[in-house]
Design an enzyme around this catalytic site. Sequence first.
Site, short mmCIF file in Angstrom:
data_model
loop_
_atom_site.label_atom_id
_atom_site.label_comp_id
_atom_site.label_asym_id
_atom_site.label_seq_id
_atom_site.Cartn_x
_atom_site.Cartn_y
_atom_site.Cartn_z
N ASP A 182 0.84 -1.20 0.00
CA ASP A 182 0.00 0.00 0.00
C ASP A 182 0.88 1.25 0.00
O ASP A 182 1.89 1.31 0.71
CB ASP A 182 -0.92 0.02 1.22
CG ASP A 182 -2.09 -0.95 1.07
OD1 ASP A 182 -2.12 -1.70 0.07
OD2 ASP A 182 -2.97 -0.97 1.95
N ARG A 235 -7.63 -4.61 -6.52
CA ARG A 235 -6.60 -3.60 -6.23
C ARG A 235 -5.30 -3.93 -6.96
O ARG A 235 -4.25 -4.12 -6.35
CB ARG A 235 -6.36 -3.44 -4.73
CG ARG A 235 -7.60 -3.04 -3.96
CD ARG A 235 -7.32 -2.85 -2.48
NE ARG A 235 -8.52 -2.49 -1.74
CZ ARG A 235 -8.56 -2.24 -0.43
NH1 ARG A 235 -7.46 -2.31 0.29
NH2 ARG A 235 -9.70 -1.93 0.16
#
Length: 340
Positions: A182, A235
């Site tokens: 992330d 994602r």
Amino acid sequence: MTEQRTILRRRQLTALAAGVVAALTLGTVSAVSAHGAPSGDTASTADSAITAENSPIGFGAGTTGGGNASATTVTTLAAFKSAVASDSAKVVKVSGLISLSGQVDVGSNTTVLGVGSSSGFTGGGLRLKGKTNVVIRNLNISKPVAPADGITVQKSTKVWIDHNTFSADRDHDKDYYDGLLDINHASDNVTVSWNKFADHFKGSLVGHSDNNASEDTGHLKVTYHHNWFSNVYSRIPSLRFGTGHFYDNYVQGAETAAHSRMGAQMLVENNVFRDTKVAVTTNRDSDVDGYAVLRGNDLGGAATEVSQVGSFTNPPYSYTAEPASSVVSTVTGQAGAGKI
């Protein structure tokens, strides 16, 4: 035409020089070849034999980490924490698989390099918070139990994440593990290259919240190239507010892959999608749609949901996007830990 050839040659020589310097500073002896083309140009078939680089291409270009600092090899969590804590130039080699919970903070001007094909971390991960000039290569990072990500890049710049293998499992609830990689809080100038991401729900989130426009707008510039996403649900990546270049990646078994949202601009180029429901979306899960430009992809029957065509078509750096026809062979042969 003469002027254009001159500019092209200068760019190729610049790319070659940068690669040689990085090869020396990282202590490698691999041959360096100049694959740089004018911004936005793609490779011809004759140039399709791409090999992994010794220095980052893309938004993370120029990242050197610890450079030619003497390497320290660690085998324990305590030794690793101590070795990576400072912001002085350093190269830290990780030997063996180290268990941890939570995350270890990594300082600026650091290269973290796994030894062999099976070294790394399991149970948690690494965090870059407010740091710059960090290289992370050749690690196995597995099963980062929430709230830890495999790697978190937070408010940091000049980061190269290369030739790592990230994995978990899909036997647990989707929130049991956190993200594999992330990138958030206005981080900038990041290249994610030649990694394998496997068996996970939440692959790589860029921009953590719809409510963070004031911090993230104008930042979150990220390049993903030659990564292999296998059995990752979504994602791949999910990008808010920023600018993303996603090229020459291989995606297998995704529900939704590339996701542009909250006004983000994404160029999706020469990727291959297999057993994937939605290759690219710009209109899911946020109040504001994103933008995307698609070119040269092999969708493999995947759908696309592009509500807004973007304006980001010419990345501000030299690169070569090999044709989609050779991506699967190149990526499966060279991505992940143990390949450098």
